[in-house]
Design an enzyme around this catalytic site. Structure first.
Site, mmCIF file in Angstrom:
data_model
loop_
_atom_site.group_PDB
_atom_site.id
_atom_site.type_symbol
_atom_site.label_atom_id
_atom_site.label_comp_id
_atom_site.label_asym_id
_atom_site.label_seq_id
_atom_site.Cartn_x
_atom_site.Cartn_y
_atom_site.Cartn_z
ATOM 1 N N TYR A 192 0.818 -1.214 0.000
ATOM 2 C CA TYR A 192 0.000 0.000 0.000
ATOM 3 C C TYR A 192 0.853 1.267 0.000
ATOM 4 C CZ TYR A 192 -3.602 -3.385 1.465
ATOM 5 O OH TYR A 192 -4.457 -4.460 1.535
ATOM 6 N N ASP A 201 -11.085 -4.502 7.716
ATOM 7 C CA ASP A 201 -9.752 -4.455 7.096
ATOM 8 C C ASP A 201 -9.007 -3.226 7.626
ATOM 9 O OD1 ASP A 201 -7.516 -4.601 5.136
ATOM 10 O OD2 ASP A 201 -8.846 -5.956 4.056
ATOM 11 N N GLY A 207 -9.471 -1.571 11.306
ATOM 12 C CA GLY A 207 -8.662 -1.944 12.462
ATOM 13 C C GLY A 207 -7.617 -2.973 12.096
ATOM 14 N N PHE A 253 -6.480 -6.758 12.890
ATOM 15 C CA PHE A 253 -7.080 -7.958 13.489
ATOM 16 C C PHE A 253 -6.195 -8.643 14.519
ATOM 17 C CE2 PHE A 253 -6.446 -9.665 8.904
ATOM 18 C CZ PHE A 253 -5.117 -10.054 9.112
ATOM 19 N N ARG A 255 -7.651 -15.966 2.198
ATOM 20 C CA ARG A 255 -6.238 -15.708 1.865
ATOM 21 C C ARG A 255 -5.561 -14.841 2.925
ATOM 22 N NH1 ARG A 255 -6.902 -14.059 -4.407
ATOM 23 N NH2 ARG A 255 -8.750 -13.053 -3.584
ATOM 24 N N HIS A 287 -2.490 -17.722 5.069
ATOM 25 C CA HIS A 287 -1.255 -18.065 4.340
ATOM 26 C C HIS A 287 -0.227 -16.933 4.364
ATOM 27 C CE1 HIS A 287 -2.502 -16.570 0.001
ATOM 28 N NE2 HIS A 287 -2.613 -15.621 0.902
ATOM 29 N N ASP A 288 -0.622 -15.752 4.886
ATOM 30 C CA ASP A 288 0.330 -14.624 4.941
ATOM 31 C C ASP A 288 1.237 -14.662 6.169
ATOM 32 O OD1 ASP A 288 -0.712 -13.424 2.651
ATOM 33 O OD2 ASP A 288 -2.099 -12.137 3.764
ATOM 34 N N ASN A 326 5.361 -18.337 -3.879
ATOM 35 C CA ASN A 326 4.993 -16.924 -3.916
ATOM 36 C C ASN A 326 4.936 -16.350 -2.498
ATOM 37 O OD1 ASN A 326 4.162 -14.714 -5.680
ATOM 38 N ND2 ASN A 326 2.236 -14.807 -4.570
HETATM 39 C C1 LIG Z 1 -3.985 -11.326 0.820
HETATM 40 S S1 LIG Z 1 -5.167 -10.075 1.094
HETATM 41 C C2 LIG Z 1 -6.676 -10.976 1.004
HETATM 42 C C3 LIG Z 1 -7.845 -10.081 0.800
HETATM 43 C C4 LIG Z 1 -9.203 -10.782 0.699
HETATM 44 N N1 LIG Z 1 -9.532 -11.521 1.895
HETATM 45 C C5 LIG Z 1 -9.237 -11.640 -0.528
HETATM 46 O O1 LIG Z 1 -9.264 -12.861 -0.427
HETATM 47 O O2 LIG Z 1 -9.230 -11.076 -1.619
HETATM 48 C C6 LIG Z 1 -4.970 -9.776 2.826
HETATM 49 C C7 LIG Z 1 -5.913 -8.716 3.372
HETATM 50 O O3 LIG Z 1 -5.706 -8.604 4.786
HETATM 51 C C8 LIG Z 1 -5.662 -7.243 5.141
HETATM 52 N N2 LIG Z 1 -4.828 -7.130 6.343
HETATM 53 C C9 LIG Z 1 -3.501 -7.361 6.446
HETATM 54 N N3 LIG Z 1 -3.093 -7.206 7.715
HETATM 55 C C10 LIG Z 1 -4.197 -6.868 8.426
HETATM 56 C C11 LIG Z 1 -4.411 -6.576 9.805
HETATM 57 N N4 LIG Z 1 -3.389 -6.624 10.685
HETATM 58 N N5 LIG Z 1 -5.663 -6.266 10.214
HETATM 59 C C12 LIG Z 1 -6.697 -6.214 9.321
HETATM 60 N N6 LIG Z 1 -6.550 -6.497 7.996
HETATM 61 C C13 LIG Z 1 -5.313 -6.814 7.565
HETATM 62 C C14 LIG Z 1 -5.039 -6.571 3.925
HETATM 63 O O4 LIG Z 1 -5.303 -5.178 3.900
HETATM 64 C C15 LIG Z 1 -5.686 -7.340 2.787
HETATM 65 O O5 LIG Z 1 -6.906 -6.784 2.408
#
Ligand SMILES: C[S@@+](CC[C@H](N)C(=O)[O-])C[C@H]1O[C@@H](n2cnc3c(N)ncnc32)[C@H](O)[C@@H]1O
Length: 339
Positions: free
Chosen positions: A137, A200, A226, A228, A243, A246-247, A293
């Site tokens: 971002y 988000d 906020g 999470f 998704r 997996h992060d 990835n």
């Molecule tokens: C890989 S994307 C997946 C987005 C969506 N769930 C999808 O499947 O298209 C991860 C999402 O988690 C949000 N995100 C990352 N860290 C976060 C946090 N600590 N609290 C809230 N949202 C978060 C990101 O902004 C992003 O929209």
């Protein structure tokens, strides 16, 4: 002695050329120019202000890649190109293509270092030390590109994820890290009495609101900003994570799952959308390329169902089921607070 078939090696030696041919045709807007009528190479070259011979080579390669057809010297989009590679199409995948070309391509070029060190490559490629999503971002353009890329994939997977299990017992879904809201939208479209919250990071929500309004669901889907990992989660009897897991590292995943478990009322559940590796860990190829990835871009990885099951059991969930969804980039897992 006869030599083994060299095809697997020859194919992979040049596989990146296929991607770059499509990326370039998208970048130069070849498919956009062809969306209303077929054109010849010379006409396209004039519109693109490009070299006619090179345009012909690129377009003919796209014919061989099943993205264009050639008839009487005129190139036309195939149905797949018309649906996924034209900017005006509602199913346009260009956000993810641009993200692949402008970010992933560079990060993947450092895969050898990622394998040696086991860590993502943002600092090495882009030089900044920040939180994972700050990389995605950094600018408004980067943010929109990433989120719309996720969105286009979500339009393929979410309708299937929303129908993978009977969710009719739930009244309020909260999609954590819900981004553009595609999963909340699909779930509300498949169950007219369901309400939802897309949760988000604050900076994502203007786009979430835009997409939810476009779907005509602003009266049933709200948004909340906020982190999470910190603070309270909005109330819900069904949380979803598309998704997301997996992060992150197992420590962060268990922290998040524990929070969700504590926030759920009795009878509540968590719905997870991820591509699941089979138990051998060697299939499907899509999930394996995605786990590489994840290595170059995140702290996480793709997992087998048994690995998700262990994480869910450790955090108190019961009656854990999964559904492998054919032709979907994501599969689905449902786990209950109590049975
Ligand atoms: C890989 S994307 C997946 C987005 C969506 N769930 C999808 O499947 O298209 C991860 C999402 O988690 C949000 N995100 C990352 N860290 C976060 C946090 N600590 N609290 C809230 N949202 C978060 C990101 O902004 C992003 O929209």
């Amino acid at each position: 002695m006869a030599l083994p078939d060299p095809q697997p090696v020859l194919f992979l030696m040049e596989a990146f050329r296929r991607s770059q041919a499509m990326f370039t045709a998208v970048d130069l807007r070849v498919f956009d120019h062809l969306q209303h009528a077929p054109l010849g190479a010379a006409q396209l070259a004039t519109l693109l202000k490009a070299n006619p011979d090179a345009v012909e080579r690129l377009c003919s390669t796209c014919v061989a890649l099943d993205l264009l057809t050639l008839d009487n010297g005129l190139y036309a989009n195939t149905p797949a190109a018309q649906t996924y590679l034209v900017r005006d199409s509602e199913h346009c995948l260009i956000g993810y293509i641009e993200y692949s070309q402008k970010a992933l391509w560079h990060l993947w070029s450092k895969l050898p270092e990622a394998v040696l060190e086991g860590t993502h490559r943002w600092e090495q490629v882009y030089g900044s030390q920040s939180g994972l999503f700050d990389h995605y971002y950094k600018t408004e353009e980067d943010k929109r590109r990433f989120l719309m890329g996720m969105h286009a994939y979500g339009l393929i997977s979410s309708p299937q994820v929303a129908k993978a299990f009977d969710l009719s017992a739930f009244t309020h879904l909260c999609d954590l890290g819900g981004a553009t809201g595609h999963l909340a939208i699909a779930a509300c479209q498949s169950d007219p009495k369901l309400k939802a919250t897309v949760f988000d990071l604050e900076q994502v929500l203007p786009l979430s609101k835009e997409i939810i309004a476009k779907a005509g669901l602003s009266d049933r889907i709200g948004t909340a900003g906020g982190n999470f990992f910190e603070g309270a989660l909005p109330p819900a009897d069904l949380y979803s994570l598309g998704r997301i897991l997996h992060d992150w590292t197992p420590e962060k995943i268990t922290k998040l799952l524990r929070k969700i478990h504590a926030a759920l009322p009795p009878g509540g559940a968590v719905l997870i959308a991820e591509k699941i590796l089979d138990e051998s860990g060697t299939k499907p190829l899509w999930a394996l390329l995605q786990t590489l990835n994840m290595l170059v871009v995140t702290e996480g990885k793709e997992r087998r169902f048994s690995e998700y099951q262990a994480l869910l059991q450790e955090t108190g969930f019961k009656d854990i089921r999964y559904a492998v969804l054919p032709n979907s980039p994501l599969d689905a897992i449902l786990a209950w607070k109590n049975t």
